[in-house]
Motif scaffolding. Structure first.
Motif, short mmCIF file in Angstrom:
data_model
loop_
_atom_site.label_atom_id
_atom_site.label_comp_id
_atom_site.label_asym_id
_atom_site.label_seq_id
_atom_site.Cartn_x
_atom_site.Cartn_y
_atom_site.Cartn_z
N ASP A 11 0.74 -1.30 0.03
CA ASP A 11 -0.25 0.13 0.08
C ASP A 11 0.95 1.28 0.05
OD1 ASP A 11 -1.82 -1.67 0.23
OD2 ASP A 11 -2.42 -1.19 2.38
N ALA A 12 1.76 1.11 1.02
CA ALA A 12 2.57 2.50 1.13
C ALA A 12 3.43 2.74 0.07
CB ALA A 12 3.43 2.47 2.38
N GLN A 66 4.13 -0.06 6.58
CA GLN A 66 3.93 0.93 5.62
C GLN A 66 5.26 1.80 5.57
OE1 GLN A 66 1.57 4.87 6.60
NE2 GLN A 66 0.11 3.51 5.23
N ILE A 87 7.44 2.81 2.33
CA ILE A 87 7.87 4.16 1.99
C ILE A 87 9.32 4.09 1.59
CG2 ILE A 87 8.24 6.40 2.71
CD1 ILE A 87 5.55 6.15 4.22
N TYR A 120 -0.41 12.98 4.63
CA TYR A 120 -0.03 12.82 3.03
C TYR A 120 0.46 14.05 2.47
CZ TYR A 120 -2.08 8.24 3.20
OH TYR A 120 -2.13 6.93 3.21
N ASN A 176 4.26 14.00 2.77
CA ASN A 176 4.90 12.92 1.99
C ASN A 176 4.72 13.10 0.61
OD1 ASN A 176 5.76 10.11 3.40
ND2 ASN A 176 4.18 10.75 4.81
N THR A 221 10.78 8.27 9.78
CA THR A 221 9.39 7.57 9.66
C THR A 221 9.37 6.26 10.04
OG1 THR A 221 9.31 9.06 7.42
CG2 THR A 221 7.78 6.93 7.87
N ASN A 252 4.25 9.33 13.10
CA ASN A 252 4.29 7.64 13.06
C ASN A 252 4.36 7.18 14.59
OD1 ASN A 252 4.14 7.22 10.54
ND2 ASN A 252 6.07 8.12 10.29
#
Length: 532
Positions: A34-35, A171, A175, A313, A316, A356, A417
């Motif tokens: 997903d990430a 996640q 990334i 978001y 990022n 992160t 996070n």
């Protein structure tokens, strides 16, 4: 009464076993994918602008028009929102396992299709890319409620928070891997073609036929981890809580968990029917009883996730623009197209590695000791502090201390996070009834993606437009970035306030939290805990 079911008691009291780690890896690889898929697009948007929108008669390399950049960046978020609502609802209707493999296959197919985007014009290629990324996001969206719900229903009571947070922490590795893959691909192509900067040779800096493969390879790699875990997802049994409390099949629940836990469990069919058909397991999502028991909780989980994702978001997806504004990444005309990808990937990989990823795992380590409420409140507080610390003296950071800016900026990721980005995922999987758990998690997650869309399409789009206008008019750039940081600080402060609507779930069984335990009529309140 639900708390007295032997199969559920066995799950709550189970010691940490191999199957817990297996479930974390199987569910977590979905979040890894997903990430990777959601954030890898930010690594290649500048390259897309160079390849498809450069006019070599001009002094500057091309860039994506603001509306197209927002669409390419944000369309997957729109698909994710739709997928969270649809698959969240479907997970409660058909079962978690039945739709779990479907979301993964959708991610595999659409990751590959994104890299094969085609068109007879630049806008045609971007339109095709947006189409496939919407459906990629749709599959990603389904992974949120299903992975969270499955992990919460498999976990024991004592370490449930850490297990759910560990799934979400993958996640961070997604990334990080996106940045590493971009580094490897860009270095490989740069070494082979050694293209000059745009200022030195406009046409040679692009090398269009070769560099067009770079962004495609980066996007298509997202299919690999998802495909590797498909078989293992299909082998996972349905969760006992769904089978017993929703499907009302005590025999199958006991049989499935006997294999998982390696113990003998009685079917308790009569007790399962009594619990599942009881009055406390009959009210629906839109009923007055649900609003009385869980209405404020749902408001709390949706608003905090909405506010958090505007900030998370935005940071990022647009950090490359922030790094460019402070001069950490050189002007585009001073680099070749492929070297620009390398510099952006290097910056984002450094942020992921230093702040992160550690932030996610700090949450895993402390969530069952500090509690969800304290970590979320702390995270929002420090995100607010660091945003204002960046924004108010922005000119100082920009002109006199760029490294200091990057360090401070990294702290916002760390406390995102080790804070609300993890807890907003964990809590909705714990506090709602089994028959509505996936749906309510999907609604909460969709509210988060609505916040991400605000950041991708609206809030930072306006800031970037202002920045572009200032540059064209000859004014000093960077004002838009400063205003963006101030707004993000305000948003984080609001998230801190709405956290007080979110209950503490540390140390309680899922049935106690949801009210499905008929012997416990008490409702949960914010900050309330029980001994572990």
């Amino acid at each position: 009464m639900a708390g007295e079911l032997g199969v559920l008691n066995a799950l709550d009291a189970a010691k940490t076993q191999w199957y817990h780690f297996t479930a974390i890896v199987i569910a977590g690889m979905g979040f890894f994918t997903d990430a990777y898929d959601l954030f890898s697009i930010s690594l290649v948007t500048k390259l897309l602008g160079r390849i498809y929108y450069t006019d070599i008669t001009k002094d500057k390399p091309g860039s994506l028009p603001p509306n197209i950049q927002s669409a390419v960046t944000g369309v997957a978020l729109c698909g994710t929102l739709a997928g969270q609502l649809f698959f969240g609802w479907l997970g409660d209707k058909l079962g978690r396992k039945k739709v779990y493999g479907l979301t993964l296959m959708l991610m595999v197919v659409c990751s590959i299709a994104s890299g094969l985007s085609f068109g007879s014009s630049p806008n045609g290629v971007m339109a095709t890319l947006c189409f496939f990324r919407f459906w990629l996001g749709f599959g990603i969206g389904g992974d949120y409620p299903l992975s969270a719900t499955i992990m919460s229903e498999y976990a024991n009571k004592k370490t449930r928070g850490a297990f759910i947070a560990a799934v979400f922490a993958m996640q961070g590795f997604g990334i990080l891997t996106g940045g590493i893959v971009a580094l490897i691909v860009s270095v490989s192509f740069d070494h082979k073609y050694n293209a000059p900067s745009y200022a030195e040779n406009r046409e040679a800096s692009l090398v269009l036929p070769a560099f067009d493969y770079v962004w495609r390879i980066i996007l298509m790699f997202g299919a690999v981890p998802a495909a590797l875990t498909y078989y293992w997802r299909m082998k996972m049994p349905e969760t006992a809580r769904y089978t017993a409390l929703v499907a009302k099949n005590g025999t199958k629940a006991a049989a499935d968990m006997s294999k998982v836990l390696n113990v003998e469990l009685e079917s308790e069919e009569e007790k399962v029917q009594k619990v599942a058909n009881g009055e406390k397991n009959q009210f629906g999502l839109f009923s007055g009883e649900f609003m009385k028991r869980h209405g404020l909780h749902l408001v709390g989980t949706t608003t905090t996730w909405f506010l958090l994702d505007i900030a998370f978001y935005s940071q990022n997806l647009f950090q490359k623009d922030i790094f460019s504004a402070i001069g950490w990444i050189p002007p585009a005309q001073d680099m070749s197209a492929i070297h620009e990808v390398y510099r952006i990937a290097k910056a984002q990989t450094l942020i992921a590695l230093c702040s992160t990823v550690p932030g996610y795992w700090f949450t895993v380590a402390f969530i069952d000791y500090m509690g969800r409420f304290a970590i979320q409140l702390m995270g929002f507080f420090f995100m607010t502090v660091f945003m204002f610390a960046l924004a108010i003296p922005y000119d100082h950071w920009k002109h006199h201390n760029k490294i200091g800016f990057v360090v401070m900026y990294s702290f916002t990721f760390f406390f995102s996070n080790f804070g609300p980005n993890a807890t907003t995922f964990v809590v909705p999987a714990e506090i709602f009834p089994a028959r509505l758990r996936s749906t309510c998690h999907g609604i909460s997650a969709a509210a988060g993606k609505a916040g991400a869309i605000v950041g991708a399409f609206g809030f930072l789009y306006a800031a970037q437009s202002k920045h572009r206008a200032e540059v064209e008019a000859g004014y000093r750039p960077g004002i838009g970035i400063k205003n963006s940081l101030i707004m993000l600080g305000v948003i984080n402060f609001l998230g801190m306030l709405f956290t007080f609507l979110v209950p503490e779930s540390k140390g309680k069984s899922l049935e106690e939290l949801s009210g499905e335990n008929e012997e416990d009529d008490t409702t949960i309140t914010k900050g309330e805990t029980v001994p572990v």
